[in-house]
Design a protein around this motif. Structure first.
Motif, short mmCIF file in Angstrom:
data_model
loop_
_atom_site.label_atom_id
_atom_site.label_comp_id
_atom_site.label_asym_id
_atom_site.label_seq_id
_atom_site.Cartn_x
_atom_site.Cartn_y
_atom_site.Cartn_z
N GLY A 31 0.81 -1.22 0.00
CA GLY A 31 0.00 0.00 0.00
C GLY A 31 0.84 1.25 0.00
N GLY A 32 2.12 1.13 0.37
CA GLY A 32 3.04 2.26 0.31
C GLY A 32 2.55 3.48 1.07
N PRO A 33 2.45 4.64 0.41
CA PRO A 33 2.02 5.85 1.11
C PRO A 33 0.61 5.76 1.67
N ASP A 34 -0.25 4.93 1.07
CA ASP A 34 -1.60 4.76 1.63
C ASP A 34 -1.53 4.08 3.00
N TRP A 35 -0.59 3.13 3.14
CA TRP A 35 -0.44 2.48 4.45
C TRP A 35 0.03 3.50 5.49
N ILE A 36 1.02 4.32 5.14
CA ILE A 36 1.55 5.32 6.07
C ILE A 36 0.44 6.30 6.45
N TYR A 37 -0.31 6.75 5.47
CA TYR A 37 -1.39 7.71 5.69
C TYR A 37 -2.43 7.14 6.65
N THR A 38 -2.85 5.91 6.40
CA THR A 38 -3.86 5.28 7.26
C THR A 38 -3.30 5.04 8.65
N TYR A 39 -2.04 4.62 8.72
CA TYR A 39 -1.38 4.37 10.00
C TYR A 39 -1.34 5.63 10.86
N LEU A 40 -0.97 6.76 10.28
CA LEU A 40 -0.86 8.00 11.03
C LEU A 40 -2.21 8.46 11.57
N LYS A 41 -3.29 8.04 10.92
CA LYS A 41 -4.63 8.45 11.34
C LYS A 41 -5.30 7.43 12.26
N SER A 42 -4.61 6.33 12.58
CA SER A 42 -5.27 5.21 13.24
C SER A 42 -4.83 4.96 14.68
N PHE A 43 -4.17 5.91 15.31
CA PHE A 43 -3.81 5.76 16.72
C PHE A 43 -5.04 5.99 17.61
#
Length: 254
Positions: free
Chosen positions: A129-141
């Motif tokens: 997922g690349g940047p989509d994974w990072i984006y979702t991760y940063l919003k999922s705490f």
């Protein structure tokens, strides 16, 4: 007869693989908090890359390094001066041409978080997922009192780090529902404490950091994309000239 049996066997294998994938997909999504969100990153957006660099160095570089990047390369690629980089992005005392280390001592990372924080040079390529994974991760705490640091993440369950952007995003809790097999399935987030940014403004923060890490994972992509346009134009022109040449050669034959 033999061909028919072979065709039936192939169909059975394909059906089994598809069925297995469909059976495992819901469990995988439940474990990871659902599907990834689209980050809409673009390497052609220099403003996003510059803002992502500023955010990364102010909120992430204390724990994480970019060992495959150099301050000088970031300046060259993102249109920044040496003074801008050294004054606003360099908090380690490294020289302009050196690689980018973390600020935190790795031994401290192990003592505080259980593991030294990983290098993030290739995270955008290492994660599906690349940047989509990072984006979702940063919003999922979200807050989780069962974890040692009080934080958890639906995209990376039981992650060892707290939310570095909580002041911007705010503090959220996760609501889970019971799945068909009795498992806990992520349902939604609820805002527990507002941050300094609105949800839309925080989406920009998460996108720009994701965009910068996408660039860091493959800096050559910036130049490759720029050169690619000219290559396509050259090939189009060459194809047209080749067609004219073919017409000229075959004119007498007809």
């Amino acid at each position: 007869m033999t061909e028919t049996i072979m065709q039936q066997t192939r169909r059975s294998i394909v059906g089994f693989v598809l069925g297995l994938g469909l059976a495992l997909a819901p469990a995988a999504m439940a474990a990871g908090g659902g599907a990834l969100q689209a980050s809409s990153t673009s390497l052609s957006d220099r403003g996003s890359l510059q803002n992502g660099a500023k955010l990364f160095f102010n909120y992430c570089s204390g724990c994480h390094s970019l060992k495959l990047m150099r301050y000088s390369r970031i300046a060259e690629d993102l249109g920044l001066t040496e003074d801008q980089v050294m004054q606003n992005l360099n908090f380690t005392g490294a020289k302009f041409g050196e690689q980018i280390p973390r600020s935190m001592n790795p031994d401290d990372g192990k003592a505080w978080f259980g593991n030294a924080a990983p290098d993030l040079s290739l995270v955008a390529r290492a994660k599906a997922g690349g940047p989509d994974w990072i984006y979702t991760y940063l919003k999922s705490f979200y807050l989780d009192p069962t974890r040692p640091l009080g934080w958890n993440n639906t995209t990376f369950p039981n992650v060892s780090m707290p939310n570095p952007l909580w002041e911007l995003q705010g503090v959220q809790t996760a609501v889970f529902k019971t799945g068909p097999e009795g498992e806990h399935v992520f349902d939604r987030f609820e805002l527990h404490q507002p941050g300094t940014l609105s949800p839309a403004e925080f989406d920009v923060v998460a996108r720009d950091i994701s965009n910068f890490l996408r660039y860091a994972a493959e800096p050559a992509a910036l130049k490759r994309h720029a050169v690619g346009v000219w290559v396509i134009l050259f090939l189009a022109l060459f194809t047209f000239l080749a067609w004219l040449l073919k017409q000229e050669y075959w004119k007498d034959v007809h």
